[in-house]
Design a protein around this motif. Structure first.
Motif, mmCIF file in Angstrom:
data_model
loop_
_atom_site.group_PDB
_atom_site.id
_atom_site.type_symbol
_atom_site.label_atom_id
_atom_site.label_comp_id
_atom_site.label_asym_id
_atom_site.label_seq_id
_atom_site.Cartn_x
_atom_site.Cartn_y
_atom_site.Cartn_z
ATOM 1 N N ASN A 30 -0.344 15.483 -2.684
ATOM 2 C CA ASN A 30 0.394 16.425 -1.849
ATOM 3 C C ASN A 30 1.395 15.729 -0.942
ATOM 4 N N ASN A 31 1.059 14.564 -0.476
ATOM 5 C CA ASN A 31 2.044 13.786 0.250
ATOM 6 C C ASN A 31 1.696 12.314 0.181
ATOM 7 N N LEU A 32 2.624 11.497 0.591
ATOM 8 C CA LEU A 32 2.468 10.046 0.564
ATOM 9 C C LEU A 32 3.149 9.481 1.793
ATOM 10 N N GLN A 33 2.487 8.533 2.436
ATOM 11 C CA GLN A 33 3.069 7.891 3.605
ATOM 12 C C GLN A 33 2.975 6.376 3.449
ATOM 13 N N TRP A 34 3.935 5.678 4.035
ATOM 14 C CA TRP A 34 3.896 4.233 4.189
ATOM 15 C C TRP A 34 3.738 3.927 5.672
ATOM 16 N N TRP A 40 -1.706 -5.835 16.443
ATOM 17 C CA TRP A 40 -2.597 -5.209 17.406
ATOM 18 C C TRP A 40 -3.356 -4.029 16.800
ATOM 19 N N GLY A 41 -3.137 -3.786 15.511
ATOM 20 C CA GLY A 41 -3.890 -2.760 14.813
ATOM 21 C C GLY A 41 -3.260 -1.389 14.781
ATOM 22 N N GLN A 42 -2.162 -1.198 15.456
ATOM 23 C CA GLN A 42 -1.525 0.120 15.481
ATOM 24 C C GLN A 42 -0.853 0.421 14.146
ATOM 25 N N LEU A 43 -1.132 1.589 13.604
ATOM 26 C CA LEU A 43 -0.476 2.053 12.384
ATOM 27 C C LEU A 43 0.826 2.745 12.766
ATOM 28 N N ILE A 44 1.913 2.174 12.292
ATOM 29 C CA ILE A 44 3.232 2.702 12.614
ATOM 30 C C ILE A 44 3.786 3.412 11.387
ATOM 31 N N ASN A 45 4.209 4.658 11.582
ATOM 32 C CA ASN A 45 4.757 5.425 10.461
ATOM 33 C C ASN A 45 6.096 4.846 10.022
ATOM 34 N N LEU A 46 6.210 4.578 8.735
ATOM 35 C CA LEU A 46 7.476 4.119 8.189
ATOM 36 C C LEU A 46 8.178 5.266 7.458
ATOM 37 N N PHE A 47 7.478 5.853 6.500
ATOM 38 C CA PHE A 47 8.051 6.939 5.709
ATOM 39 C C PHE A 47 6.983 7.974 5.357
ATOM 40 N N TYR A 48 7.402 9.213 5.388
ATOM 41 C CA TYR A 48 6.649 10.327 4.826
ATOM 42 C C TYR A 48 7.450 10.743 3.599
ATOM 43 N N ILE A 49 6.932 10.445 2.404
ATOM 44 C CA ILE A 49 7.805 10.521 1.233
ATOM 45 C C ILE A 49 7.025 10.984 -0.002
ATOM 46 N N PRO A 50 6.728 12.291 -0.092
ATOM 47 C CA PRO A 50 6.022 12.783 -1.280
ATOM 48 C C PRO A 50 6.828 12.609 -2.565
ATOM 49 N N SER A 51 8.163 12.573 -2.426
ATOM 50 C CA SER A 51 9.018 12.362 -3.587
ATOM 51 C C SER A 51 10.396 11.934 -3.093
ATOM 52 N N GLY A 52 11.173 11.364 -4.003
ATOM 53 C CA GLY A 52 12.551 11.023 -3.670
ATOM 54 C C GLY A 52 12.692 9.681 -3.000
ATOM 55 N N SER A 82 6.244 -8.988 9.835
ATOM 56 C CA SER A 82 4.912 -9.459 9.438
ATOM 57 C C SER A 82 3.845 -8.437 9.819
ATOM 58 N N GLY A 83 2.802 -8.409 8.997
ATOM 59 C CA GLY A 83 1.720 -7.463 9.219
ATOM 60 C C GLY A 83 1.249 -6.919 7.889
ATOM 61 N N VAL A 84 0.448 -5.879 7.948
ATOM 62 C CA VAL A 84 -0.083 -5.266 6.731
ATOM 63 C C VAL A 84 0.614 -3.936 6.499
ATOM 64 N N TYR A 85 1.052 -3.725 5.278
ATOM 65 C CA TYR A 85 1.721 -2.488 4.890
ATOM 66 C C TYR A 85 0.766 -1.667 4.034
ATOM 67 N N PHE A 86 0.541 -0.442 4.453
ATOM 68 C CA PHE A 86 -0.352 0.455 3.738
ATOM 69 C C PHE A 86 0.414 1.618 3.133
ATOM 70 N N CYS A 87 0.023 1.941 1.926
ATOM 71 C CA CYS A 87 0.424 3.178 1.278
ATOM 72 C C CYS A 87 -0.777 4.113 1.365
ATOM 73 N N ALA A 88 -0.539 5.383 1.638
ATOM 74 C CA ALA A 88 -1.635 6.346 1.751
ATOM 75 C C ALA A 88 -1.204 7.670 1.145
ATOM 76 N N VAL A 89 -2.118 8.283 0.408
ATOM 77 C CA VAL A 89 -1.818 9.557 -0.240
ATOM 78 C C VAL A 89 -2.834 10.593 0.216
ATOM 79 N N VAL A 90 -2.430 11.848 0.192
ATOM 80 C CA VAL A 90 -3.330 12.933 0.555
ATOM 81 C C VAL A 90 -3.885 13.558 -0.713
ATOM 82 N N ASP A 91 -5.212 13.548 -0.788
ATOM 83 C CA ASP A 91 -5.955 14.131 -1.894
ATOM 84 C C ASP A 91 -6.761 15.286 -1.308
#
Lengths: 107, 113
Positions: A30-34, A40-52, A82-91
């Motif tokens: 349904n959606n995908l975010q990077w 310091w552990g804070q998750l910073i929104n990069l993109f909300y990108i279900p498509s395109g 530098s840091g960790v980049y996460f991809c996350a999807v909504v199921d």
């Protein structure tokens, strides 16, 4: 549930280099975010990108939902990237994260 | 601040004790999520609220974990009889509604001795 795979797991770059991070997922979403998780552990929104494709400064992302993948492109990398980049999807209702790509940018 | 806030930022407790972790979502966001992140891993879903009700609690690991959101805003994650394996960073996120972009708080680092 949906499986999310990220590659590469680790990436070391010299400052100024470009890179592409990949995210593959096993089913339609349904959606995908990077996100970028800073030291310091804070998750910073990069993109909300279900498509395109979207671009924000030196970063851009593309999701091809029919092929079940998304890519994050970082150009002219800086040490602050530098840091960790996460991809996350909504199921259904919950967000499922990949294991992340740990990026180290050396000066 | 306009972001998601979580308190405390750090919590150290002893095995067997009870803890409460608090999340203040972005004002107006109806959806609220709790996640748990262990070292070196991505966050794992625990529970999702839409308004006051828990719409999906399938990620809660066992009945020692419980969460509430009585007025549809602030949420509290409650852990009874803590175990050393509960040590992790507990993250809260909110979004304007289901399947919208989620925004995360800074997390609470829980250490169970």
């Amino acid at each position: 549930g949906i499986q999310v795979e990220q590659s590469p797991p680790d990436l070391i770059l010299q400052e100024g280099a470009n890179s592409t991070l990949r995210c593959n997922f096993s089913d339609s979403v349904n959606n995908l975010q990077w996100f970028h998780q800073n030291p310091w552990g804070q998750l910073i929104n990069l993109f909300y990108i279900p498509s395109g494709t979207k671009q924000n400064g030196r970063l851009s992302a593309t999701t091809v939902a029919t092929e079940r993948y998304s890519s994050l492109y970082i150009s002219s990398s800086q040490t602050t990237d530098s840091g960790v980049y996460f991809c996350a999807v909504v199921d259904n209702n919950d967000m499922r994260f990949g294991a992340g790509t740990r990026l180290t940018v050396k000066p | 601040g306009a972001g998601v806030s979580q308190t405390p930022s750090n919590k150290v407790t002893e095995k067997g004790k009870y803890v409460e972790l608090r999340c203040d979502p972005i004002s107006g966001h109806t959806a609220l999520y709790w996640y748990r992140q262990s070292l070196g891993q991505g966050p794992e879903f625990l529970i999702y609220f839409q308004g006051t009700g828990a719409a999906d609690d399938s990620g809660l690991p066992n009945d020692r974990f419980f969460a509430v959101r009585p007025e549809g805003s602030v949420s509290t994650l409650k852990i009874q009889r803590t175990e050393r394996g509960d040590s992790a960073v507990y993250l809260c996120a909110s979004s304007p509604g289901a399947n919208n972009e989620q925004f995360f708080g800074p997390g609470t680092r829980l250490t169970v001795l």
